[in-house]
Design a protein around this motif. Sequence first.
Motif, PDB file in Angstrom:
ATOM      1  N   VAL A 110       0.861  -1.182   0.000  1.00 38.71           N
ATOM      2  CA  VAL A 110       0.000   0.000   0.000  1.00 38.71           C
ATOM      3  C   VAL A 110       0.895   1.228   0.000  1.00 38.71           C
ATOM      4  N   TYR A 111       0.343   2.336  -0.456  1.00 36.34           N
ATOM      5  CA  TYR A 111       1.073   3.598  -0.430  1.00 36.34           C
ATOM      6  C   TYR A 111       0.853   4.291   0.913  1.00 36.34           C
ATOM      7  N   GLY A 112       1.904   4.930   1.388  1.00 35.33           N
ATOM      8  CA  GLY A 112       1.770   5.731   2.593  1.00 35.33           C
ATOM      9  C   GLY A 112       0.836   6.916   2.374  1.00 35.33           C
ATOM     10  N   ARG A 113       0.421   7.540   3.471  1.00 34.66           N
ATOM     11  CA  ARG A 113      -0.569   8.601   3.365  1.00 34.66           C
ATOM     12  C   ARG A 113      -0.112   9.844   4.096  1.00 34.66           C
ATOM     13  N   GLN A 114      -0.568  10.976   3.556  1.00 32.59           N
ATOM     14  CA  GLN A 114      -0.349  12.265   4.184  1.00 32.59           C
ATOM     15  C   GLN A 114      -1.707  12.910   4.427  1.00 32.59           C
ATOM     16  N   MET A 115      -1.869  13.507   5.608  1.00 35.21           N
ATOM     17  CA  MET A 115      -3.140  14.095   5.999  1.00 35.21           C
ATOM     18  C   MET A 115      -3.080  15.613   5.976  1.00 35.21           C
ATOM     19  N   THR A 116      -4.116  16.226   5.418  1.00 32.61           N
ATOM     20  CA  THR A 116      -4.279  17.682   5.457  1.00 32.61           C
ATOM     21  C   THR A 116      -5.658  17.990   6.023  1.00 32.61           C
ATOM     22  N   LEU A 117      -5.767  19.084   6.727  1.00 33.03           N
ATOM     23  CA  LEU A 117      -7.019  19.455   7.374  1.00 33.03           C
ATOM     24  C   LEU A 117      -7.657  20.623   6.638  1.00 33.03           C
ATOM     25  N   ASP A 118      -8.908  20.429   6.209  1.00 32.78           N
ATOM     26  CA  ASP A 118      -9.679  21.478   5.554  1.00 32.78           C
ATOM     27  C   ASP A 118     -10.223  22.411   6.636  1.00 32.78           C
ATOM     28  N   MET A 119      -9.725  23.613   6.705  1.00 32.62           N
ATOM     29  CA  MET A 119     -10.098  24.538   7.769  1.00 32.62           C
ATOM     30  C   MET A 119     -11.537  25.037   7.626  1.00 32.62           C
ATOM     31  N   ILE A 127      -4.089  11.871   1.301  1.00 29.48           N
ATOM     32  CA  ILE A 127      -3.553  11.745  -0.052  1.00 29.48           C
ATOM     33  C   ILE A 127      -2.470  10.668  -0.040  1.00 29.48           C
ATOM     34  N   ASP A 128      -2.541   9.753  -1.013  1.00 31.86           N
ATOM     35  CA  ASP A 128      -1.531   8.701  -1.119  1.00 31.86           C
ATOM     36  C   ASP A 128      -0.211   9.284  -1.602  1.00 31.86           C
ATOM     37  N   ASP A 129       0.845   8.888  -0.909  1.00 33.54           N
ATOM     38  CA  ASP A 129       2.196   9.293  -1.293  1.00 33.54           C
ATOM     39  C   ASP A 129       2.767   8.216  -2.215  1.00 33.54           C
ATOM     40  N   GLN A 130       2.809   8.510  -3.528  1.00 30.90           N
ATOM     41  CA  GLN A 130       3.235   7.518  -4.500  1.00 30.90           C
ATOM     42  C   GLN A 130       4.695   7.097  -4.327  1.00 30.90           C
ATOM     43  N   GLY A 131       5.466   7.872  -3.605  1.00 26.04           N
ATOM     44  CA  GLY A 131       6.859   7.496  -3.395  1.00 26.04           C
ATOM     45  C   GLY A 131       7.088   6.675  -2.148  1.00 26.04           C
ATOM     46  N   ASP A 132       6.069   6.487  -1.351  1.00 26.03           N
ATOM     47  CA  ASP A 132       6.189   5.719  -0.101  1.00 26.03           C
ATOM     48  C   ASP A 132       5.520   4.367  -0.286  1.00 26.03           C
ATOM     49  N   VAL A 133       6.311   3.374  -0.696  1.00 27.80           N
ATOM     50  CA  VAL A 133       5.808   2.023  -0.916  1.00 27.80           C
ATOM     51  C   VAL A 133       5.963   1.219   0.376  1.00 27.80           C
TER      52      VAL A 133
END
Length: 393
Positions: A110-119, A127-133
């Motif tokens: 699976v790809y690693g994930r990054q989280m952003t908060l909608d204010m 969002i999937d980090d395509q470089g983090d396998v």
Amino acid sequence: MKTDSPLPAPGAPLEHYVSSAPFDLQSVEAMTAEQSKVFQASQLRLMWWKFRMHRLALVSGIFLIVLYFGILICEFLAPYNLHTRNMDYIYSPPQQVHLFHNGEFVGPFVYGRQMTLDMDTLKRNYIDDQGDVQRLRFFCKGDSYRFWGMIEGDRHFVCAAENGQLFLAGTDRLGRDVLSRMIYGARISLTIGLVGISFSFLLGIVIGGLAGYHGGIFDLIVQRIIEVLQSIPSIPLWLALAAIMPITWSPILIYFGITVILGVLDWTGLARAVRSKLLALREEDYVLAAQLMGAGSSRIIGRHLIPGFMSHLIATATLSIPGMILGETALSFLGLGLRAPITSWGILLTEARSVSVIAFYPWLLLPMLPVILVIMAFNFLGDGLRDAADPYK
């Protein structure tokens, strides 16, 4: 009148034309190996052959066997512990398993994930980090657990990569893995149907059998009790019986209390079906023969009458178990059944009560999927078992 052979002399023994050799059935009616296999097969073997012809029922039976075997080792199958929280991944959507990365075979990952908060909406976006396998690990060490609450262990069938995440069914409001909680919840939701149907069958067969076999005042009283119970709406009756259980009870006592409630609500229909069948079968000649030989009521009902409509009982059981699973799910969803820390499919669905939660986090409805599949499997299995119980038709 002329005859071709002379008459025997007076007093002479008649010629014997019947063979004195031992009688051999095979020499008179020789059967092939295929015919012998069928005509000499036992009742159980005939039922198995008939059941195998119902492909959908066979697949459903295998599916249910796998599920019930899985509840024995749910701690091993679940990627995470039941109470493990991932606070950095609250309401994380399901991750997709991949095999190829940039055209090369990597294996399950699976790809690693990054989280952003909608204010504006305070919604977490992942969002999937395509470089983090992150390659999956199998038969690996992970969260510790107590196997059936007794044996310490930390082995899992599948785990996330080191310092990685694996949320195949997403996470809930506390960051708990939904898939792991579904696997743990299957133990309660699937066994409550078996325990409940055992209690229901015990009451239905005993009470209905005695009422149908003996009749009289006992039959009259039983029928009036059944009519009273069936005239009460199910929801208010659930409310009343669930309210009886003290809130101070332990989760185990609440679990058995719910099974008793489901059994009390379900035995009336079976009792009436057993009564009607016994009213017809008790007039048969073999019942009178058993009575003349001194057989008691319990032996006549259990050994001679009940096997006569076993196909009906099998169909009733396979239809009642999913009904009890639905009953537990509905009670728990309404907050009247099982309560935390017990985990069942109904309790998991309480996370999706709000329309806004369903709109933003639809994966919280995934515990509904095994409920649907199990109910359909039991129905198909019941059709196959009902047909197989009458293999001579």
